[in-house]
Design an enzyme around this catalytic site. Structure first.
Site, PDB file in Angstrom:
ATOM      1  N   ASP A 176      38.615  38.310  35.211  1.00 37.66           N
ATOM      2  CA  ASP A 176      40.056  38.263  35.405  1.00 37.66           C
ATOM      3  C   ASP A 176      40.793  39.066  34.334  1.00 37.66           C
ATOM      4  O   ASP A 176      40.445  39.005  33.154  1.00 37.66           O
ATOM      5  CB  ASP A 176      40.495  36.790  35.333  1.00 37.66           C
ATOM      6  CG  ASP A 176      41.967  36.603  35.612  1.00 37.66           C
ATOM      7  OD1 ASP A 176      42.398  36.925  36.724  1.00 37.66           O
ATOM      8  OD2 ASP A 176      42.693  36.140  34.709  1.00 37.66           O
ATOM      9  N   GLU A 192      38.530  43.076  37.419  1.00 34.06           N
ATOM     10  CA  GLU A 192      39.887  43.161  37.930  1.00 34.06           C
ATOM     11  C   GLU A 192      40.687  43.921  36.882  1.00 34.06           C
ATOM     12  O   GLU A 192      41.067  43.372  35.851  1.00 34.06           O
ATOM     13  CB  GLU A 192      40.516  41.775  38.128  1.00 34.06           C
ATOM     14  CG  GLU A 192      41.888  41.899  38.774  1.00 34.06           C
ATOM     15  CD  GLU A 192      42.928  40.901  38.311  1.00 34.06           C
ATOM     16  OE1 GLU A 192      43.907  40.704  39.033  1.00 34.06           O
ATOM     17  OE2 GLU A 192      42.801  40.330  37.209  1.00 34.06           O
TER      18      GLU A 192
HETATM   19  C1  BGC Z   1      44.620  36.632  38.927  1.00 32.49           C
HETATM   20  C2  BGC Z   1      45.887  35.909  39.206  1.00 32.49           C
HETATM   21  C3  BGC Z   1      46.261  35.128  37.977  1.00 32.49           C
HETATM   22  C4  BGC Z   1      46.307  36.016  36.731  1.00 32.49           C
HETATM   23  C5  BGC Z   1      46.332  35.228  35.485  1.00 32.49           C
HETATM   24  C6  BGC Z   1      45.007  37.543  37.815  1.00 32.49           C
HETATM   25  O1  BGC Z   1      45.079  38.792  37.846  1.00 32.49           O
HETATM   26  O2  BGC Z   1      44.107  37.319  40.016  1.00 32.49           O
HETATM   27  O3  BGC Z   1      45.791  35.094  40.312  1.00 32.49           O
HETATM   28  O4  BGC Z   1      47.508  34.538  38.172  1.00 32.49           O
HETATM   29  O5  BGC Z   1      45.178  36.832  36.644  1.00 32.49           O
HETATM   30  O6  BGC Z   1      45.095  34.622  35.268  1.00 32.49           O
END
Ligand code: BGC
Ligand code: MG
Length: 558
Positions: free
Chosen positions: A208, A250
């Site tokens: 994340d 991500e």
């Molecule tokens: C996740 C989100 C989340 C954020 C903070 C991201 O990019 O995909 O859903 O709110 O990280 O953890």
């Protein structure tokens, strides 16, 4: 069980698997307490096996006050009681593996919940060993070039904490204080977290908010070299201790900032293709796929042993950070004319409603994502064309309960919190009665049947739809996007009409291609000439065509 599939971790397994994203709370409630849970996922593994899914990505299932769908963790080493127990996770992993399905967790490294004991201790006592695990300030003025991500809810990245007597830094909600990665203890602890879940059998992680771990004055505090070093170290540990496990990034950034997360093969094996995603929808809206070719040319091939993770939708809004202001305006005009859909500068919408509820267009976009070099991540419910709920707050509207049956609760009970199910369903076209697994499973021609078939064809051609190599073709039509995927014995011609109108053209064919076309998926009118293939493709329709390669033949295209 002889012949039973197993979830092998053979090198590169992830570059041809179909991934499926699951917000556990929304998937299936096994115990009637109103909240989807881990045994619920286990109970529905057959649906996923039937669909041909090779790996699932579970959204955070750790202990959490659930202020941000579990991305606010208050204990990294336990399962949230509302979702089950560690034993339930073990069972899920074992049952998934027995079906040849790998299981990825979500590794949330950037921040923790404000309720986490680490932060609680840190805020209470300046002398606590945890104080240095977070970022504090007396002025709240540092790192002023840092972008505010949840800009509809937060105005600053610093919040005053009365107990601490200082400001603390948070990249996301104020309820998610960022960890301080300059602390060696924090880095070591995160490796311990990863080890803990890998030891329980997880096959890897979607990581994340990767770019944000380190902060340096005068920078935008993203994608700093230290970030790469940390994930490089994590990857090395995984390769050493759990070979074959996978890290997916991500990193919602521009192309030049996203590509380095592959680390030339030594960092993330997979990186979510954020730069491509909005361009796919823009191309459809503009009846012109040229922009897709530009992005693919700039981002392929990927370093050895790695591959892009393509996705159409996920549990967040469609982010529009990687497009220009003009493009964003165009995107919002095309897909976000209802102001309720707009959030954080992007739009909170599901795939099917974005594509006007047209199953064939949904199938075309899924086919497109499957056919590129790399692997596809499918968002739960998109295989049946689920809709969104604009009456729900934040991103909850794209996280509604999976529609297993025609009943309004789709497996959820009366006790389901209001955020998960409300009696009001805004658009009957997407209601459970109109779109559910039970109905679509057995109905030929349903979206689910189409997606299942696409995944079957995709999986049956691992050499053609392999991790490398794509040859773009000039298709003789301005709305059609065309390429070859070349395998050892066969080649597959993929044609996608991004225009609304029917289009005709000719694809040059090498004389050596003696056999074909074989209709593998989709539909088109076709007529073969000695040196070319004349085709007619309906608006927003696609076709996959198999040809036999001649040993000496040239592919055509570039
Ligand atoms: C996740 C989100 C989340 C954020 C903070 C991201 O990019 O995909 O859903 O709110 O990280 O953890
Ligand atoms: Mg439950």
């Amino acid at each position: 069980m002889p012949g039973a599939p197993t979830a092998s971790r053979a090198p590169g397994w992830f570059r041809t698997a179909v991934f499926y994203e699951i917000p556990v709370r929304s998937f299936y409630d096994s115990n009637g307490d109103g909240v989807g849970d881990l045994p619920g996922v286990t109970a529905k593994l057959d649906h996923l096996a039937d669909l041909g899914v090779g790996a699932i990505w579970l959204l955070p299932f750790y202990r959490s006050p659930w202020k941000d769908e579990g991305y606010d963790i208050s204990d990294h080493f336990s399962v949230d009681p509302s979702l089950g127990t560690l034993d339930d996770l073990d069972r899920l992993v074992a049952e998934a593996h027995a079906r040849g399905i790998r299981v990825l967790g979500d590794l949330v490294t950037n921040h923790v919940s404000i309720d986490h004991p680490w932060f609680q201790e840190a805020r209470r006592d300046r002398g606590s060993r945890f104080r240095s695990w977070f970022l504090w300030s007396d002025t709240g003025k540092e790192f002023s070039r840092t972008r505010v991500i949840f800009r509809d809810f937060e105005v600053k990245n610093w919040s005053w904490d009365e107990t601490a007597g200082q400001y603390y830094f948070h990249r996301f909600y104020a309820s998610q204080p960022d960890l301080n990665y300059d602390s060696p203890e924090v880095r070591a602890e995160m490796l311990r977290v990863a080890r803990f879940w890998l030891a329980r059998g997880l096959d890897g992680f979607r990581c994340d908010a990767v770019p944000y771990l380190y902060k340096r004055e005068g920078t935008r505090c993203q994608s700093l070299p230290e970030v790469h070093r940390f994930f490089h170290e994590l990857r090395a540990m995984m390769d050493e201790e759990h070979p074959g496990t996978v890290l997916v990034a991500e990193a919602n950034q521009s192309i030049p900032e996203t590509v380095p997360y592959f680390g030339e093969g030594s960092e993330f094996q997979m990186v979510m293709h954020f730069p491509l995603m909005p361009n796919l929808f823009l191309a459809l809206g503009e009846n012109d796929p040229r922009r897709i070719r530009h992005v693919l040319r700039a981002t392929l091939p990927t370093p050895r042993g790695s591959g892009w993770a393509y996705f159409l939708r996920n549990h967040d809004e469609v982010t529009l950070e990687q497009v220009s202001d003009d493009e964003r305006e165009m995107f919002l005009w095309l897909y976000g004319r209802d102001p309720r859909t707009v959030i954080h500068g992007g739009i909170r919408r599901r795939l099917a409603p974005m594509l006007e509820g047209d199953d064939e267009t949904v199938a075309m976009m899924i086919a497109f994502s499957l056919s590129l070099p790399g692997a596809m991540f499918l968002y739960y419910g998109d295989e049946i064309g689920m809709g969104d709920r604009l009456d729900l707050p934040d991103r909850d509207g794209v996280r509604t309960p999976m529609q297993w049956t025609a009943g309004t609760n789709g497996g959820f009970s009366e006790a389901t919190p209001e955020r998960l199910v409300r009696p009001l369903v805004l658009d009957p076209r997407y209601a459970p009665a109109a779109r559910n697994v039970e109905d679509q499973r057995t109905r030929p021609g349903s979206l689910l049947s189409q997606v299942r078939r696409l995944v079957q064809v995709y999986s049956a051609h691992p050499s053609e739809f392999g991790p490398d190599g794509i040859h773009f073709v000039e298709p003789g039509s301005s709305t059609v996007f065309a390429f070859w995927r070349v395998g050892t014995a066969r080649r597959i011609l993929c044609l996608y009409n991004f225009g609304r109108e029917r289009s005709e053209g000719t694809v040059p064919l090498d004389a050596g291609l003696t056999l074909g076309p074989d209709l593998l998926a989709g539909s088109a009118t076709l007529s073969r000439r000695p040196d070319g293939l004349d085709y007619g493709l309906g608006g927003r329709r696609f076709v996959w065509l198999g040809f036999s390669a001649s040993p000496t033949g040239r592919v055509g295209g570039d």
